[in-house]
Motif scaffolding. Structure first.
Motif, PDB file in Angstrom:
ATOM      1  N   LEU A   1       0.831  -1.196   0.000  1.00 36.75           N
ATOM      2  CA  LEU A   1       0.000   0.000   0.000  1.00 36.75           C
ATOM      3  C   LEU A   1       0.875   1.259   0.000  1.00 36.75           C
ATOM      4  CD1 LEU A   1      -2.607  -1.138   2.677  1.00 36.75           C
ATOM      5  CD2 LEU A   1      -2.959  -1.012   0.189  1.00 36.75           C
ATOM      6  N   PRO A   2       0.407   2.358  -0.566  1.00 36.77           N
ATOM      7  CA  PRO A   2       1.206   3.593  -0.589  1.00 36.77           C
ATOM      8  C   PRO A   2       1.709   3.996   0.787  1.00 36.77           C
ATOM      9  CG  PRO A   2      -0.708   3.832  -2.014  1.00 36.77           C
ATOM     10  CD  PRO A   2      -0.877   2.522  -1.306  1.00 36.77           C
ATOM     11  N   SER A   3       0.904   3.775   1.800  1.00 40.78           N
ATOM     12  CA  SER A   3       1.301   4.159   3.155  1.00 40.78           C
ATOM     13  C   SER A   3       2.407   3.276   3.708  1.00 40.78           C
ATOM     14  CB  SER A   3       0.089   4.090   4.093  1.00 40.78           C
ATOM     15  OG  SER A   3      -0.464   2.787   4.089  1.00 40.78           O
ATOM     16  N   GLN A   4       2.684   2.168   3.051  1.00 41.53           N
ATOM     17  CA  GLN A   4       3.702   1.228   3.533  1.00 41.53           C
ATOM     18  C   GLN A   4       5.042   1.367   2.822  1.00 41.53           C
ATOM     19  OE1 GLN A   4       1.094  -2.146   2.615  1.00 41.53           O
ATOM     20  NE2 GLN A   4       1.293  -2.765   4.740  1.00 41.53           N
ATOM     21  N   VAL A   5       5.092   2.156   1.769  1.00 47.03           N
ATOM     22  CA  VAL A   5       6.282   2.190   0.917  1.00 47.03           C
ATOM     23  C   VAL A   5       7.504   2.702   1.657  1.00 47.03           C
ATOM     24  CG1 VAL A   5       7.311   3.236  -1.127  1.00 47.03           C
ATOM     25  CG2 VAL A   5       4.958   2.381  -1.223  1.00 47.03           C
TER      26      VAL A   5
ATOM     27  N   LEU B   1      14.154  -6.053   4.866  1.00 39.73           N
ATOM     28  CA  LEU B   1      14.132  -6.182   6.320  1.00 39.73           C
ATOM     29  C   LEU B   1      12.735  -6.507   6.829  1.00 39.73           C
ATOM     30  CD1 LEU B   1      16.533  -3.363   7.570  1.00 39.73           C
ATOM     31  CD2 LEU B   1      17.016  -5.522   6.423  1.00 39.73           C
ATOM     32  N   ASN B   2      11.712  -6.152   6.073  1.00 42.41           N
ATOM     33  CA  ASN B   2      10.359  -6.532   6.447  1.00 42.41           C
ATOM     34  C   ASN B   2      10.164  -8.037   6.323  1.00 42.41           C
ATOM     35  OD1 ASN B   2      10.264  -3.614   5.398  1.00 42.41           O
ATOM     36  ND2 ASN B   2       8.379  -3.817   6.596  1.00 42.41           N
TER      37      ASN B   2
ATOM     38  N   GLY C   1       7.813 -13.004   0.663  1.00 47.34           N
ATOM     39  CA  GLY C   1       8.778 -11.913   0.668  1.00 47.34           C
ATOM     40  C   GLY C   1       8.217 -10.589   0.191  1.00 47.34           C
ATOM     41  N   TYR C   2       8.784  -9.514   0.714  1.00 44.93           N
ATOM     42  CA  TYR C   2       8.352  -8.155   0.361  1.00 44.93           C
ATOM     43  C   TYR C   2       9.010  -7.630  -0.905  1.00 44.93           C
ATOM     44  CZ  TYR C   2       5.491  -7.532   4.488  1.00 44.93           C
ATOM     45  OH  TYR C   2       4.479  -7.657   5.419  1.00 44.93           O
TER      46      TYR C   2
END
Length: 400
Positions: A78-82, A88-89, A331-332
């Motif tokens: 999500l944009p708020s997560q970028v 590392l996430n 994975g992220y």
């Protein structure tokens, strides 16, 4: 959509300072890796069922796509997560699920690293696997189609995975001409001190499903070759004879679970009506059918096969008496779906207990998924197999 839509993942919200601490610990663990003997010569780790609960638990991690740690950006969040989201996430999620599930074995089912974006493939693998090493968990791995696209060959990647600390991975069976790298098996003994304590009551098979076709007239992904299927069938047959003939003799084979990366064409057999989980993208199998599903059916001991590769699929479906299961993307730095949580699959195998309280052979195999959301949610719990009945769906904790 698997219960994860609209939930912010805790991993993506962790403060940068905490993420750096986690990765520092991971790097330290990786730096301490040793030259382990791997699946066929380990003297330090014998896989066993637990005495207290009679269980053996596996956490499957599919498609980490790890690259260069904090420098590697996330995809499809999500944009708020970028902001601040990186490899590392993925590391943080590994720690979360390992701490909560406390598995007896971790299985990494390929595309563990994304070689093309990795500066140093060996260092990327060290960082990717480090949480399992740091937590002293036995682990095993196979490779996918992206692991070898960096600074190491396909053989080099698998050799490095075999050499790492706590690795039970194997390069290939000794003395066997076989395609690929990472074809091996692991045996899980019964509870120590019981009549089944020296027998393998659960057998795990690992195969290299290849990367891309090397036959000019055939396009697309690779497949499990005839030489691998011969090895698998011979290994399965040998284990079955041993289990049923050696004292205490058993009437049925020990259950088998199979792990590889690329789906078989048979994964296309399912619709939303006959799966648990979701199918959100096409089945990216090889364009030919090499017959490995038939080999598993004919072997007679396989109860389930677990794969990755298609990150937006996380379903299990039963075909020919075998459960075919995706894990869903972990994975992220792997493609995903914004708002659809990254996830891991958990497989829990339960032993039978006699009237006098002694643990015997396997009674049931269950599975569920853990989401990297604020609650580390558990979804889609189901029974994959049991000795009396197969395929019974269990309700989620929310009653759905």
């Amino acid at each position: 959509m698997g219960g994860g839509l609209g939930l912010r993942r805790r991993g993506a919200q962790l403060p940068l300072a905490l993420l750096l601490v986690l990765v520092a610990a991971a790097a330290g663990a990786a730096a301490g890796k040793g030259k382990g003997k791997g699946a066929h010569g380990s003297t330090s780790t014998r896989l066993r069922f637990r005495r207290d609960s009679g269980t053996f638990k596996v956490v499957q991690v599919a498609d980490m796509h790890y690259a260069d740690g904090r420098a590697t950006a996330c995809e499809d969040v999500l944009p708020s997560q970028v902001a601040g989201c990186s490899d590392l996430n993925t590391t943080a999620f590994l720690y979360r699920v390992f701490r909560d599930e406390d598995p007896d074995l971790v299985v990494f089912t390929g595309d563990n690293i994304y070689g093309a974006d990795s500066t140093d493939a060996a260092k990327s693998m060290d960082a990717a696997i480090a949480p399992a090493i740091d937590m002293k968990l036995p682990w095993a791995a196979v490779i996918g189609n992206h692991d070898q696209e960096g600074t190491l060959s396909r053989e080099g990647v698998m050799r490095h995975l075999v050499s790492m600390k706590n690795s039970l991975s194997g390069l290939n069976p000794e003395g066997v001409e076989i395609d690929g790298y990472g074809n091996y098996n692991l045996e899980v003994s019964g509870v120590n001190g019981t009549s089944m304590g020296e027998k393998s009551v659960l057998n795990l098979y690992f195969l290299d499903s290849g990367d891309y076709s090397t036959v000019p007239s055939i396009k697309g992904y690779g497949w499990i070759k005839a030489s691998q299927q011969v090895w698998f069938q011979q290994t399965s047959s040998s284990l079955q004879r041993k289990y049923m003939n050696e004292t205490p003799k058993q009437k049925e084979p020990a259950p088998g679970l199979v792990f590889f990366h690329i789906p078989l064409p048979e994964f296309s057999s399912f619709t939303a009506a006959n799966i648990t989980g979701v199918k959100q993208e096409g089945i990216s199998s090889a364009s030919i059918n090499s017959g490995f599903f038939a080999s598993m059916v004919e072997a007679g001991d396989v109860k389930a096969a677990f794969i990755g590769h298609d990150h937006l699929n996380d379903f299990c479906g039963k075909l020919g008496g075998i459960q075919l299961c995706y894990a869903g993307g972990f994975g992220y730095h792997a493609y995903g779906k914004a708002g659809w949580s990254r996830r891991a699959r958990v497989v829990s195998v339960q032993l039978e207990k006699t009237d006098n309280g002694e643990w015997q052979g396997v009674k049931s195999i269950k599975t569920w998924k853990r989401l990297d959301d604020p609650q580390l949610s558990t979804i889609d719990s189901e029974v994959l197999w049991n000795r009396g009945f197969n395929g019974r769906r269990k309700k989620n904790t929310d009653g759905s």
